[in-house]
Motif scaffolding. Structure first.
Motif, PDB file in Angstrom:
ATOM      1  N   GLU A 378       0.824  -1.303   0.126  1.00 45.80           N
ATOM      2  CA  GLU A 378       0.004   0.074   0.143  1.00 45.80           C
ATOM      3  C   GLU A 378       0.891   1.201  -0.009  1.00 45.80           C
ATOM      4  N   ALA A 379       2.036   1.353   0.692  1.00 49.34           N
ATOM      5  CA  ALA A 379       2.781   2.417   0.935  1.00 49.34           C
ATOM      6  C   ALA A 379       3.426   2.549  -0.359  1.00 49.34           C
ATOM      7  N   LEU A 380       3.746   1.632  -1.104  1.00 50.54           N
ATOM      8  CA  LEU A 380       4.579   1.414  -2.332  1.00 50.54           C
ATOM      9  C   LEU A 380       3.514   1.836  -3.642  1.00 50.54           C
ATOM     10  N   GLY A 381       2.365   1.880  -3.141  1.00 44.25           N
ATOM     11  CA  GLY A 381       1.307   2.418  -4.340  1.00 44.25           C
ATOM     12  C   GLY A 381       1.122   1.129  -5.568  1.00 44.25           C
ATOM     13  N   ARG A 382       1.315  -0.219  -4.708  1.00 42.00           N
ATOM     14  CA  ARG A 382       1.090  -1.290  -5.678  1.00 42.00           C
ATOM     15  C   ARG A 382      -0.122  -1.956  -5.318  1.00 42.00           C
ATOM     16  N   GLU A 383      -1.182  -1.484  -5.924  1.00 38.46           N
ATOM     17  CA  GLU A 383      -2.405  -1.522  -5.405  1.00 38.46           C
ATOM     18  C   GLU A 383      -3.002  -3.025  -5.554  1.00 38.46           C
ATOM     19  N   ASP A 384      -2.803  -3.455  -6.771  1.00 37.35           N
ATOM     20  CA  ASP A 384      -3.226  -4.900  -6.797  1.00 37.35           C
ATOM     21  C   ASP A 384      -2.614  -5.759  -6.007  1.00 37.35           C
ATOM     22  N   GLU A 385      -1.220  -5.770  -5.611  1.00 35.81           N
ATOM     23  CA  GLU A 385      -0.688  -6.657  -4.854  1.00 35.81           C
ATOM     24  C   GLU A 385      -1.106  -6.424  -3.416  1.00 35.81           C
ATOM     25  N   ALA A 386      -1.347  -5.129  -3.097  1.00 29.98           N
ATOM     26  CA  ALA A 386      -2.060  -4.640  -1.748  1.00 29.98           C
ATOM     27  C   ALA A 386      -3.255  -5.467  -1.314  1.00 29.98           C
ATOM     28  N   GLN A 387      -3.947  -5.410  -2.277  1.00 33.08           N
ATOM     29  CA  GLN A 387      -5.498  -6.033  -2.247  1.00 33.08           C
ATOM     30  C   GLN A 387      -5.284  -7.636  -2.246  1.00 33.08           C
ATOM     31  N   ALA A 388      -4.453  -8.202  -2.773  1.00 34.54           N
ATOM     32  CA  ALA A 388      -4.273  -9.576  -2.752  1.00 34.54           C
ATOM     33  C   ALA A 388      -3.660  -9.890  -1.237  1.00 34.54           C
ATOM     34  N   ALA A 389      -2.778  -8.955  -0.947  1.00 39.32           N
ATOM     35  CA  ALA A 389      -2.084  -9.286   0.432  1.00 39.32           C
ATOM     36  C   ALA A 389      -3.095  -9.070   1.511  1.00 39.32           C
ATOM     37  N   TYR A 390      -4.090  -7.865   1.287  1.00 37.67           N
ATOM     38  CA  TYR A 390      -5.149  -7.913   2.600  1.00 37.67           C
ATOM     39  C   TYR A 390      -6.106  -9.022   2.642  1.00 37.67           C
ATOM     40  N   ARG A 391      -6.306  -9.598   1.301  1.00 36.52           N
ATOM     41  CA  ARG A 391      -6.871 -10.845   1.484  1.00 36.52           C
ATOM     42  C   ARG A 391      -6.546 -11.926   2.194  1.00 36.52           C
ATOM     43  N   ARG A 392      -5.166 -12.048   1.956  1.00 32.21           N
ATOM     44  CA  ARG A 392      -4.563 -13.051   2.608  1.00 32.21           C
ATOM     45  C   ARG A 392      -4.506 -12.675   4.175  1.00 32.21           C
ATOM     46  N   ALA A 393      -4.347 -11.696   4.257  1.00 36.52           N
ATOM     47  CA  ALA A 393      -4.215 -11.061   5.856  1.00 36.52           C
ATOM     48  C   ALA A 393      -5.776 -11.222   6.651  1.00 36.52           C
ATOM     49  N   LEU A 394      -6.619 -10.966   6.027  1.00 36.27           N
ATOM     50  CA  LEU A 394      -7.937 -11.118   6.566  1.00 36.27           C
ATOM     51  C   LEU A 394      -8.120 -12.521   6.669  1.00 36.27           C
ATOM     52  N   ARG A 395      -7.822 -13.473   5.703  1.00 41.90           N
ATOM     53  CA  ARG A 395      -7.968 -15.052   5.898  1.00 41.90           C
ATOM     54  C   ARG A 395      -7.308 -15.550   7.110  1.00 41.90           C
ATOM     55  N   SER A 396      -5.758 -14.914   7.265  1.00 40.13           N
ATOM     56  CA  SER A 396      -4.940 -15.444   8.345  1.00 40.13           C
ATOM     57  C   SER A 396      -5.691 -15.147   9.652  1.00 40.13           C
ATOM     58  N   ALA A 397      -5.904 -13.662   9.849  1.00 46.23           N
ATOM     59  CA  ALA A 397      -6.704 -13.269  11.064  1.00 46.23           C
ATOM     60  C   ALA A 397      -7.927 -14.122  11.299  1.00 46.23           C
ATOM     61  N   GLU A 398      -8.602 -14.476  10.251  1.00 50.89           N
ATOM     62  CA  GLU A 398     -10.031 -15.243  10.744  1.00 50.89           C
ATOM     63  C   GLU A 398      -9.511 -16.408  11.174  1.00 50.89           C
ATOM     64  N   THR A 399      -8.532 -17.112  10.597  1.00 51.71           N
ATOM     65  CA  THR A 399      -8.068 -18.343  10.999  1.00 51.71           C
ATOM     66  C   THR A 399      -7.486 -18.267  12.582  1.00 51.71           C
ATOM     67  N   HIS A 400      -6.651 -17.414  12.743  1.00 51.92           N
ATOM     68  CA  HIS A 400      -6.010 -17.204  13.882  1.00 51.92           C
ATOM     69  C   HIS A 400      -7.214 -17.253  15.117  1.00 51.92           C
ATOM     70  N   MET A 401      -8.010 -16.258  14.821  1.00 51.51           N
ATOM     71  CA  MET A 401      -9.212 -15.858  15.567  1.00 51.51           C
ATOM     72  C   MET A 401     -10.220 -17.107  16.110  1.00 51.51           C
ATOM     73  N   GLU A 402     -10.193 -18.206  15.070  1.00 56.89           N
ATOM     74  CA  GLU A 402     -10.879 -19.442  15.554  1.00 56.89           C
ATOM     75  C   GLU A 402     -10.370 -20.178  16.751  1.00 56.89           C
ATOM     76  N   LEU A 403      -8.811 -19.990  16.940  1.00 56.37           N
ATOM     77  CA  LEU A 403      -8.216 -20.553  17.861  1.00 56.37           C
ATOM     78  C   LEU A 403      -8.197 -19.779  19.091  1.00 56.37           C
ATOM     79  N   ASN A 404      -8.110 -18.428  18.797  1.00 55.08           N
ATOM     80  CA  ASN A 404      -7.818 -17.239  19.759  1.00 55.08           C
ATOM     81  C   ASN A 404      -8.675 -16.060  19.479  1.00 55.08           C
ATOM     82  N   PRO A 405     -10.168 -16.523  20.087  1.00 53.38           N
ATOM     83  CA  PRO A 405     -11.324 -15.306  19.570  1.00 53.38           C
ATOM     84  C   PRO A 405     -11.095 -14.183  20.518  1.00 53.38           C
TER      85      PRO A 405
END
Length: 502
Positions: A378-405
């Motif tokens: 995001e800071a580099l202005g690489r929007e497509d890569e940022a969007q893909a990475a935010y989707r990964r981050a969201l999926r990872s956070a959801e997975t983590h919170m299944e174990l640590n709500p």
């Protein structure tokens, strides 16, 4: 029963019975309509029932998805998921031991260059589930799955383990170990070596030494260490404090336990990083990291912990040297890449930060690494890569919170990810949830401020940012490079806050 369901035997037999019943109904109608002998009905019934055993056999053999394939070796793809071992002990409190041994096997296998190992975060989502291991393997994208159980009675351990081929459900290897608890390191070593042998992975000498390393000869120290790791993964202030206490007790049992000193250094460092009002300095982390290196100069985790401490002390040049050493000693050590990435980001070296956060995430499905990777893009202005990475981050956070709500930090990163992906209302909902979980956490306040800034609510963002500073948040260099705060730059309250902190 699970095998019958997986091979779809009940479904196939059910279809056969339904079809047969339809034929019987038709035969009965035909007999009445055309005046045929009722023996036709008896004949059809006999044939229908007589073929039923053959249908069951055919369903068993060919009903499984992909059924009829011949089991072949070698294993197609050298990849594995280690599921958390089931705790069959009478004492439910022994779960730290079953979880800890599972994690230790994951850590050992991760050191093998020719093997792809699913991270603890992804594998432990299946804890307590009764899904077929083949389905789990397919979901995780691996060729093999290791499952097992642990039962403790006093000083005796019974550990079972079986390595399953996802493609056909056959065991590639299985064994049962009935030993004294002091043999736990030998058991872990044997499990890892049998996995390597079954998957036909060729080990380098340094990899063989790494997986057979015995960190301590003191079982009591090891048990305290595993308890500490269990708390450490919960990522809350109290759990980090409990983790540090367990690591200290491990050191009391064995003062030469280098990994326990690493644990103290990391727990103290993270407490200082996220809860500075409670941990005013890094003296304890500094001393613990130095002791770990003194005890084992070739321990990659010790160099990574030392790098983290030096990063917090703002000795960035020396921190990088330590982290580079950790990567050289263990090219698959998540912590080394993650800490290095944070060092780069804080210095404004965003391209390097993006690269190292990305590498850290590839090594471990970690929501923080994924989120900061997205922020860097995001800071580099690489929007497509940022969007893909935010989707990964969201999926990872959801997975983590299944174990640590109740992890407020994960909730805030989940909130910002939602907002960055255009889901503003969902993002605001998770921000409020994070505040409910821990209303006094400086890091949570800061991350919620970022969320409000991204959501276009500058006044609410500034309220949270000022509260974060009052609670002890003071990473000015990070704030200056954080793309989530871009909308606040030039805001009178923001500039005044930065000026007071310089």
């Amino acid at each position: 029963m699970s095998e019958l369901l997986h091979r779809r035997v009940p479904q196939i037999v059910g279809v056969y019975l339904a079809a047969g019943w339809g034929i019987l109904e038709f035969t009965d109608w035909a007999v009445g309509r055309f005046g045929a002998s009722s023996r036709w009905i008896v004949g059809v019934l006999i044939v229908w029932l007589g073929l039923l055993p053959a249908v069951i056999v055919v369903a068993w053999k060919f009903g499984r998805p992909g059924g009829g394939r011949i089991r072949t070796r070698p294993v197609p793809g050298k990849s594995i998921a280690v599921l958390p071992f089931s705790n069959l002990s009478a004492d439910a409190g022994d779960e730290y031991l079953s979880d800890g041994i599972s994690e230790e096997i994951i850590n050992a296998l991760t050191k093998i260059g020719g093997l792809r190992v699913v991270s603890r975060t992804s594998a432990f989502v299946y804890k307590g589930r009764s899904e077929d291991v083949r389905d789990i393997g397919e979901q995780l994208g691996v060729a093999t799955v290791l499952e097992g159980s642990l039962q403790r009675a006093g000083e005796r351990l019974r550990i079972t383990a079986q390595l399953v081929d996802v493609s056909d459900g056959y065991h590639l290897w299985s064994d049962r170990f009935d030993r004294e608890i002091e043999d736990v390191f030998s058991i872990q070593d044997q499990i890892a070596e049998n996995i390597v042998r079954a998957l036909r992975v060729i080990l380098k000498d340094e990899e063989r030494r790494a997986i057979s390393r015995i960190p301590t000869a003191n079982v009591q120290a090891y048990e305290f260490y595993l308890r500490g790791r269990q708390y450490f993964h919960e990522w809350r202030r109290k759990s980090l404090q409990y983790a540090r206490e367990m690591f200290k007790r491990a050191i009391e049992a064995d003062a030469g336990y280098a990994l326990a000193w690493v644990g103290v250094a990391e727990a103290s460092s993270f407490l200082n990083m996220y809860y500075p009002a409670i941990e005013p300095d890094v003296t304890e982390a500094d001393e613990a990291s130095q002791k770990a290196l003194e005890l084992d100069p070739d321990l990659p985790e010790a160099h990574a912990a030392r790098g983290l401490v030096l990063f917090l002390k703002k000795d960035l040049e020396e921190a990088e040297r330590e982290l580079q050493t950790a990567i050289r000693l263990d090219p698959k050590l998540f912590e080394a890449y993650y800490f290095f990435a944070r060092t780069c980001f804080q210095q404004g070296r965003i391209e390097e930060a993006a690269e190292f956060f990305g590498e850290a995430y590839r090594l471990r499905d970690d929501y923080q690494a994924a989120f900061f990777n997205a922020q860097s893009y995001e800071a580099l202005g690489r929007e497509d890569e940022a969007q893909a990475a935010y989707r990964r981050a969201l999926r990872s956070a959801e997975t983590h919170m299944e174990l640590n709500p109740d992890d407020p930090r994960a909730a805030t990163m989940r909130a910002v990810s939602h907002c960055r992906l255009g889901e503003r209302e969902e993002g605001l909902r998770w921000a409020e949830q994070a505040i409910v979980i821990d209303p006094h956490d400086a890091g949570v306040k800061y991350n919620v401020a970022c969320l409000y800034a991204v959501a276009g609510e500058p006044d609410r963002a500034m309220d949270c940012l000022e509260e974060a500073f009052q609670a002890g948040f003071g990473a000015i260099e990070w704030i200056q490079n954080d793309p989530d705060l871009e909308s606040l730059r030039g805001h009178p309250r923001f500039e005044a806050l930065i000026s007071r902190s310089d």
